[in-house]
Design an enzyme around this catalytic site. Structure first.
Site, PDB file in Angstrom:
ATOM      1  N   ASP A  14       0.759  -1.269  -0.021  1.00 40.97           N
ATOM      2  CA  ASP A  14      -0.016  -0.003  -0.055  1.00 40.97           C
ATOM      3  C   ASP A  14       0.967   1.174  -0.137  1.00 40.97           C
ATOM      4  OD1 ASP A  14      -2.242  -1.723   0.248  1.00 40.97           O
ATOM      5  OD2 ASP A  14      -2.069  -1.502   2.522  1.00 40.97           O
ATOM      6  N   ARG A  94      -1.039   4.238  15.775  1.00 40.68           N
ATOM      7  CA  ARG A  94      -1.310   5.227  14.763  1.00 40.68           C
ATOM      8  C   ARG A  94      -1.283   6.826  15.063  1.00 40.68           C
ATOM      9  NH1 ARG A  94       0.095   1.806  11.124  1.00 40.68           N
ATOM     10  NH2 ARG A  94      -1.425   0.440  10.509  1.00 40.68           N
ATOM     11  N   ASP A 123      -7.496   2.313  10.430  1.00 45.72           N
ATOM     12  CA  ASP A 123      -6.434   3.210  10.495  1.00 45.72           C
ATOM     13  C   ASP A 123      -6.647   4.583   9.721  1.00 45.72           C
ATOM     14  OD1 ASP A 123      -5.001   1.370  11.800  1.00 45.72           O
ATOM     15  OD2 ASP A 123      -4.175   0.293  10.142  1.00 45.72           O
ATOM     16  N   SER A 172      -2.321  -9.101   5.888  1.00 49.64           N
ATOM     17  CA  SER A 172      -2.366  -8.044   6.245  1.00 49.64           C
ATOM     18  C   SER A 172      -1.920  -7.979   7.517  1.00 49.64           C
ATOM     19  CB  SER A 172      -3.457  -7.206   5.977  1.00 49.64           C
ATOM     20  OG  SER A 172      -3.276  -6.115   6.415  1.00 49.64           O
TER      21      SER A 172
HETATM   22  N1  ARG Z   1      -8.364  -4.533  13.398  1.00 51.27           N
HETATM   23  C1  ARG Z   1      -7.409  -3.801  14.173  1.00 51.27           C
HETATM   24  C2  ARG Z   1      -7.380  -2.606  14.335  1.00 51.27           C
HETATM   25  O1  ARG Z   1      -8.393  -1.894  13.542  1.00 51.27           O
HETATM   26  C3  ARG Z   1      -6.214  -4.297  13.242  1.00 51.27           C
HETATM   27  C4  ARG Z   1      -5.818  -3.571  12.172  1.00 51.27           C
HETATM   28  C5  ARG Z   1      -4.585  -3.909  11.358  1.00 51.27           C
HETATM   29  N2  ARG Z   1      -4.088  -3.216  10.416  1.00 51.27           N
HETATM   30  C6  ARG Z   1      -3.437  -3.543   9.394  1.00 51.27           C
HETATM   31  N3  ARG Z   1      -2.974  -2.755   8.445  1.00 51.27           N
HETATM   32  N4  ARG Z   1      -3.340  -4.781   9.080  1.00 51.27           N
HETATM   33  O2  ARG Z   1      -6.721  -1.728  15.097  1.00 51.27           O
END
Ligand code: ARG
Length: 391
Positions: A14, A94, A123, A172
């Site tokens: 990405d 984040r 995110d 991911s």
């Molecule tokens: N579901 C989790 C969250 O929203 C994990 C997200 C993981 N992000 C990723 N880019 N793989 O915090």
């Protein structure tokens, strides 16, 4: 001269295509930034990759100490588990990354930011809300989201632009000191057991001998774990020790901010151990009423962090309440790890309001049982009118 964009860069698909996209479609100079919050990565290789795709400058920033002291420790104090399960590793990381991007933007004199988030995940909210809270007129370009790109389209664009994609993983993955988040691929089938090879920190088949862990807390945060006193080392020690003993796998269905339900797998040995221990100690030192109100606020706090509202004033207000309660959360907790199970086996504190003399069934107790009779008669005064009297 082109304007500059600060891109949060992990080296994955990405963010790699984002470098090209910003240059090619937006005519921007791309400054990449990788923030080290404990992900097990080769930061030199990431930097090299950024330059190879066309970044004009790259920053690697070590923010591990800040992450532990200001983010992870807050989460421990708040026993933060979104939907009673997820210790919020990605969600906590984040906002810190966003703050670091802003520092770079100030140095580079730009207000343009970019990230590789999709429009389906959480995110994007965490980045955008935090960035705009510090820089109200920030311009944020998220190519994958803004162009509604699928993963296949991303791969195609990467090929067109000659961007190498080393990681062909179907998953991911996001990683930092507080946990590993694994999504996608076969895991999207909610009924299928996750293949063992997705785990990096936890030995799902652990058969090691029992292991005892002793944690000292001061003001609600760990100050020593089995003699280790450095805060980063405490977390890494628990991730490896509890992980080896099979502790820390979380598999649950999660409600994302955008309303999508997703199947999420986490490895979070340190988080699981520390929250369990902390919560246990709180029961020794806080009153029933404090515990009750705190648990409601913990859920709210977790939701705020999860949904990207780390910067909301409510979070600071809850922190004030929590910090007040933590003044008495001092003491020691003993835990036992055994074949994937974690049990608190002892706790003590100078602030304890547990009184062995009161709770004891032995003859020496100075609790006057005869008072209870009258208390209970008054306690049940109203309830007794709700059942028909039986004769
Ligand atoms: N579901 C989790 C969250 O929203 C994990 C997200 C993981 N992000 C990723 N880019 N793989 O915090």
């Amino acid at each position: 001269m082109s304007k500059k964009a600060i891109l949060a860069f992990s080296g994955g698909l990405d963010t790699s295509i984002s470098v090209s996209w910003l240059k090619q479609k937006h005519n921007l100079d791309v400054i990449t930034a990788t923030i080290d919050i404990g992900q097990d990565e080769n930061f030199e290789a990431i930097e090299k990759k950024a330059y190879s795709i066309g970044a004009s400058k790259h920053y690697t920033i070590d923010a591990k100490q800040e992450f532990v002291d200001n983010y992870i420790f807050s989460a421990i104090k708040s026993n933060a588990l979104y939907q009673n399960k997820y210790p919020l590793a990605t969600a906590l990381g984040r906002p810190l990354i966003a703050y670091k991007l802003v520092e770079i933007a100030n140095q580079e004199d730009t207000k343009i930011f970019s990230h590789g988030c999709t429009g389906k995940g959480n995110d994007q909210a965490r980045f955008d809300v935090t960035l705009r809270s510090v820089m109200h007129n920030a311009k944020i370009i998220a190519p994958v989201r803004d162009e509604n790109m699928s993963r296949d389209e991303e791969i195609q664009y990467a090929q067109e632009m000659n961007i190498s994609i080393e990681k062909k993983s179907q998953y991911s993955i996001d990683e930092n000191l507080w946990g590993r988040s694994i999504e996608g691929g076969i895991l999207e089938n909610s009924f299928k057991e996750p293949p063992k090879d997705i785990y990096k920190w936890v030995n799902a088949d652990s058969k090691l001998d029992d292991k005892y862990i002793v944690i000292d807390f001061n003001n609600g945060v760990p100050i020593s774990i089995d003699g280790i006193t450095d805060s980063i080392e405490m977390i890494t020690y628990l991730n490896s020790t509890a992980g080896e003993h099979g502790i820390g796998i979380i598999d649950h269905i999660e409600d994302r901010l955008m309303g999508i339900k997703s199947r999420e797998i986490y490895e979070a040995p340190a988080a699981v151990v520390l929250i369990e221990a902390h919560q246990d100690l709180e029961k020794l030192v806080l009153t029933r009423n404090e515990l009750e109100v705190k648990s409601l606020l913990e859920q709210k706090w977790s939701w705020m962090i999860y949904s990207g509202l780390f910067v909301d004033p409510l979070v600071k207000a809850i922190n004030s309440f929590v910090n007040k309660t933590q003044e008495r959360v001092n003491g020691t907790v003993k835990l036992k790890l055994k074949n994937g199970s974690l049990t608190v086996i002892g706790r003590k504190s100078n602030n304890s309001i547990y009184d062995q003399n009161l709770s004891s069934y032995s003859a020496s107790s100075d609790f006057n049982q005869t008072y209870s009779k009258g208390f209970i008669e008054i306690w049940g005064l109203q309830s007794k009118f709700n059942e028909g009297e039986t004769t």
